[in-house]
Design a protein around this motif. Structure first.
Motif, PDB file in Angstrom:
ATOM      1  N   GLU A 163      13.542 -26.071 -12.843  1.00 40.66           N
ATOM      2  CA  GLU A 163      13.789 -25.662 -11.452  1.00 40.66           C
ATOM      3  C   GLU A 163      12.528 -25.828 -10.605  1.00 40.66           C
ATOM      4  O   GLU A 163      12.587 -26.295  -9.458  1.00 40.66           O
ATOM      5  N   ALA A 164      11.384 -25.470 -11.193  1.00 36.37           N
ATOM      6  CA  ALA A 164      10.123 -25.632 -10.473  1.00 36.37           C
ATOM      7  C   ALA A 164       9.859 -27.099 -10.162  1.00 36.37           C
ATOM      8  O   ALA A 164       9.421 -27.448  -9.052  1.00 36.37           O
ATOM      9  N   LEU A 165      10.139 -27.972 -11.146  1.00 37.06           N
ATOM     10  CA  LEU A 165       9.935 -29.402 -10.921  1.00 37.06           C
ATOM     11  C   LEU A 165      10.883 -29.914  -9.844  1.00 37.06           C
ATOM     12  O   LEU A 165      10.486 -30.736  -9.001  1.00 37.06           O
ATOM     13  N   SER A 166      12.106 -29.445  -9.861  1.00 36.18           N
ATOM     14  CA  SER A 166      13.066 -29.875  -8.842  1.00 36.18           C
ATOM     15  C   SER A 166      12.606 -29.478  -7.446  1.00 36.18           C
ATOM     16  O   SER A 166      12.683 -30.268  -6.489  1.00 36.18           O
ATOM     17  N   ILE A 167      12.104 -28.252  -7.330  1.00 35.76           N
ATOM     18  CA  ILE A 167      11.592 -27.787  -6.028  1.00 35.76           C
ATOM     19  C   ILE A 167      10.405 -28.633  -5.592  1.00 35.76           C
ATOM     20  O   ILE A 167      10.287 -29.037  -4.425  1.00 35.76           O
ATOM     21  N   SER A 168       9.520 -28.920  -6.549  1.00 38.03           N
ATOM     22  CA  SER A 168       8.324 -29.709  -6.220  1.00 38.03           C
ATOM     23  C   SER A 168       8.695 -31.128  -5.810  1.00 38.03           C
ATOM     24  O   SER A 168       8.068 -31.716  -4.906  1.00 38.03           O
ATOM     25  N   LYS A 169       9.719 -31.704  -6.454  1.00 43.34           N
ATOM     26  CA  LYS A 169      10.140 -33.057  -6.075  1.00 43.34           C
ATOM     27  C   LYS A 169      10.768 -33.074  -4.681  1.00 43.34           C
ATOM     28  O   LYS A 169      10.565 -34.023  -3.917  1.00 43.34           O
ATOM     29  N   GLN A 170      11.498 -32.029  -4.364  1.00 40.94           N
ATOM     30  CA  GLN A 170      12.050 -31.933  -3.008  1.00 40.94           C
ATOM     31  C   GLN A 170      10.927 -31.817  -1.973  1.00 40.94           C
ATOM     32  O   GLN A 170      10.980 -32.421  -0.904  1.00 40.94           O
ATOM     33  N   ARG A 171       9.925 -31.041  -2.312  1.00 41.74           N
ATOM     34  CA  ARG A 171       8.778 -30.912  -1.410  1.00 41.74           C
ATOM     35  C   ARG A 171       8.048 -32.238  -1.260  1.00 41.74           C
ATOM     36  O   ARG A 171       7.607 -32.619  -0.165  1.00 41.74           O
ATOM     37  N   LEU A 172       7.928 -32.994  -2.395  1.00 44.97           N
ATOM     38  CA  LEU A 172       7.268 -34.295  -2.334  1.00 44.97           C
ATOM     39  C   LEU A 172       8.047 -35.242  -1.431  1.00 44.97           C
ATOM     40  O   LEU A 172       7.452 -35.973  -0.613  1.00 44.97           O
ATOM     41  N   GLN A 173       9.367 -35.243  -1.565  1.00 45.41           N
ATOM     42  CA  GLN A 173      10.188 -36.111  -0.725  1.00 45.41           C
ATOM     43  C   GLN A 173      10.022 -35.755   0.746  1.00 45.41           C
ATOM     44  O   GLN A 173       9.904 -36.633   1.617  1.00 45.41           O
ATOM     45  N   ARG A 174       9.969 -34.458   1.017  1.00 41.44           N
ATOM     46  CA  ARG A 174       9.783 -34.017   2.400  1.00 41.44           C
ATOM     47  C   ARG A 174       8.416 -34.438   2.919  1.00 41.44           C
ATOM     48  O   ARG A 174       8.273 -34.886   4.067  1.00 41.44           O
ATOM     49  N   ALA A 175       7.394 -34.318   2.066  1.00 40.30           N
ATOM     50  CA  ALA A 175       6.042 -34.689   2.475  1.00 40.30           C
ATOM     51  C   ALA A 175       5.952 -36.190   2.763  1.00 40.30           C
ATOM     52  O   ALA A 175       5.229 -36.616   3.682  1.00 40.30           O
ATOM     53  N   LYS A 176       6.688 -37.001   2.001  1.00 41.92           N
ATOM     54  CA  LYS A 176       6.698 -38.444   2.252  1.00 41.92           C
ATOM     55  C   LYS A 176       7.294 -38.747   3.627  1.00 41.92           C
ATOM     56  O   LYS A 176       6.741 -39.549   4.397  1.00 41.92           O
TER      57      LYS A 176
END
Length: 439
Positions: A163-176
């Motif tokens: 779940e933490a990785l999923s949240i972090s990947k969503q944040r990465l996509q948003r940051a991109k």
């Protein structure tokens, strides 16, 4: 950047493969497999079989002994005899033949009651071995479920990391997206990538740790099976009685205490067995025999054949053996005293362990309730922080901290839950109830 993307891809692929048609190893199935295949339990059962054999009538000395013996002799020599009247006879190659066969029976009628006490001691030894086997099974139960719940703990912690990785990947996509549209700096994008990478590495380590513990469970199960199975993660707590009732059950049923009681009984029989040497012993022996001989001409008889029954009684009484029996009896009495002291020591030790474990159990249940509240609090905080992050009202650092707090609280709750369950199992083992667990 390429290494980061490959790491993320590997974690996603691993998680996907693990989620496809995994076998579920239930607690009940794990217990059944362990009882059938565990190496320690097999040895304990074999020891129990040996102890049972030792209590057989064939190992007590109450039965008579019987034996058959036979033989044949051949003798060839040169003989010269002189008779009373002065005449003599000389023979070269005189042959003498003899044959014999007999059936003998021996029975000890009375041995000072030594056999009786020895038989009773053997039965107590069997009871002791039975308790030792029970303790082995209890320890295996505790070892099995400690490892099983450790797998469940790691599985749920792995889900939290997913779940933490999923949240972090969503944040990465948003940051991109934000970086591409000029709404954030490259530093924000790099921080998001680093967090995804760190979460991926943590998840990989968790998967490895989970596989290692599953291999350890395979040893307890006594079977070799792939580590791609999953376990039940739900935990149900048993309604344990109050401490006074738990204490009474421990005194009555604890395997270690019961074994010490049997050791006292065995040592008391040693006193009686040694005292049996003060009394006489009476034995019966009888035999039926057949004998035949063929003699040369120099013999008075050309041959003879005999058969018949022989019987007799033998009585022996060791009036003084130099004091060895007296010494053995005295030492046996001291051994009983030592066993009684050991029993009292074990009672004090187990009672202390019970009190400590009981306090730990109550404290752990309180911690569990507190951690449950913490999960609700951190989840509410994370939800609010997520909304504010989307609106640009909090920084990525604040968002990351809220994310970490949320995941850590779920992990802490998960750990508290399984810690409480393991302490509960320890209480059940101390009270002798662990074998009564139902799934």
């Amino acid at each position: 950047m390429k290494i980061i993307r490959n790491t993320i891809l590997a974690v996603v692929l691993l998680s996907t493969l693990q989620g496809i048609s995994q076998e579920i190893l239930t607690k009940k199935e794990a217990l059944e497999v362990t009882l059938e295949n565990n190496f320690g339990i097999k040895i304990a059962n074999n020891n129990l079989a040996i102890a049972k054999n030792n209590t057989s009538i064939y190992n007590t000395g109450f039965l008579p002994t019987a034996a058959i013996s036979s033989g044949a002799n051949y003798r060839r020599d040169n003989q010269e005899i002189t008779r009373q009247d002065g005449t003599s006879t000389s023979i070269s190659g005189a042959v003498t033949k003899s044959y014999n066969a007999s059936l003998g029976l021996n029975y000890v009628i009375f041995d000072g009651l030594g056999r009786k006490y020895n038989y009773q001691q053997l039965k107590e030894t069997y009871n002791l071995t039975e308790l030792q086997a029970k303790e082995t099974i209890e320890n295996t139960y505790l070892q099995l479920f400690t490892t099983y719940f450790q797998i469940a703990r790691l599985s749920e912690n792995k889900d939290n990391l997913n779940e933490a990785l999923s949240i972090s990947k969503q944040r990465l996509q948003r940051a991109k997206y934000q970086y591409e549209y000029g709404q954030s700096t490259r530093l924000e994008l790099l921080n998001a990538e680093v967090d995804v990478n760190n979460d991926s590495i943590t998840l990989i380590n968790a998967n490895q740790q989970l596989s290692n513990v599953k291999r350890g469970l395979n040893i307890i199960l006594g079977v070799e099976k792939p580590v791609d199975y999953v376990v039940e993660t739900e935990v149900e707590f048993i309604k344990i009685m109050n401490f006074n009732e738990l204490q009474k059950k421990t005194i009555a049923n604890n395997s270690i205490l019961k074994q010490n009681e049997k050791n006292i009984a065995i040592s008391e029989f040693n006193i009686k067995i040694n005292k049996a040497n003060y009394l006489p012993s009476l034995g019966l022996n009888t035999s039926y025999g057949w004998n035949k001989s063929e003699n040369p001409a120099t013999s008075f008889l050309a041959g003879s054949t005999s058969n018949g029954l022989n019987a007799g009684l033998s009585l022996s009484w060791n009036l003084f053996d130099g004091g060895s029996t007296k010494t053995a009896v005295a030492n046996a009495k001291i051994a009983v005293e030592n066993q009684q002291i050991l029993l009292e020591q074990q009672r004090v030790t187990i009672d202390n362990n019970l009190k400590t474990t009981w306090e730990n159990y109550k404290n752990q249940l309180f911690i569990l309730r507190a951690q449950e509240k913490n999960v609700l609090t951190t989840q509410n905080n994370f939800d609010r922080t997520t909304e504010r992050y989307k609106l640009g009202q909090v920084t990525s650092i604040e968002f990351r901290q809220a994310q970490i707090n949320f995941i850590n609280s779920k992990t802490a709750y998960n750990n508290a839950k399984f810690d409480a369950k393991l302490i509960e199992l320890q209480l059940l083992q101390l009270s002798g109830d662990i074998l009564n667990i139902k799934f």
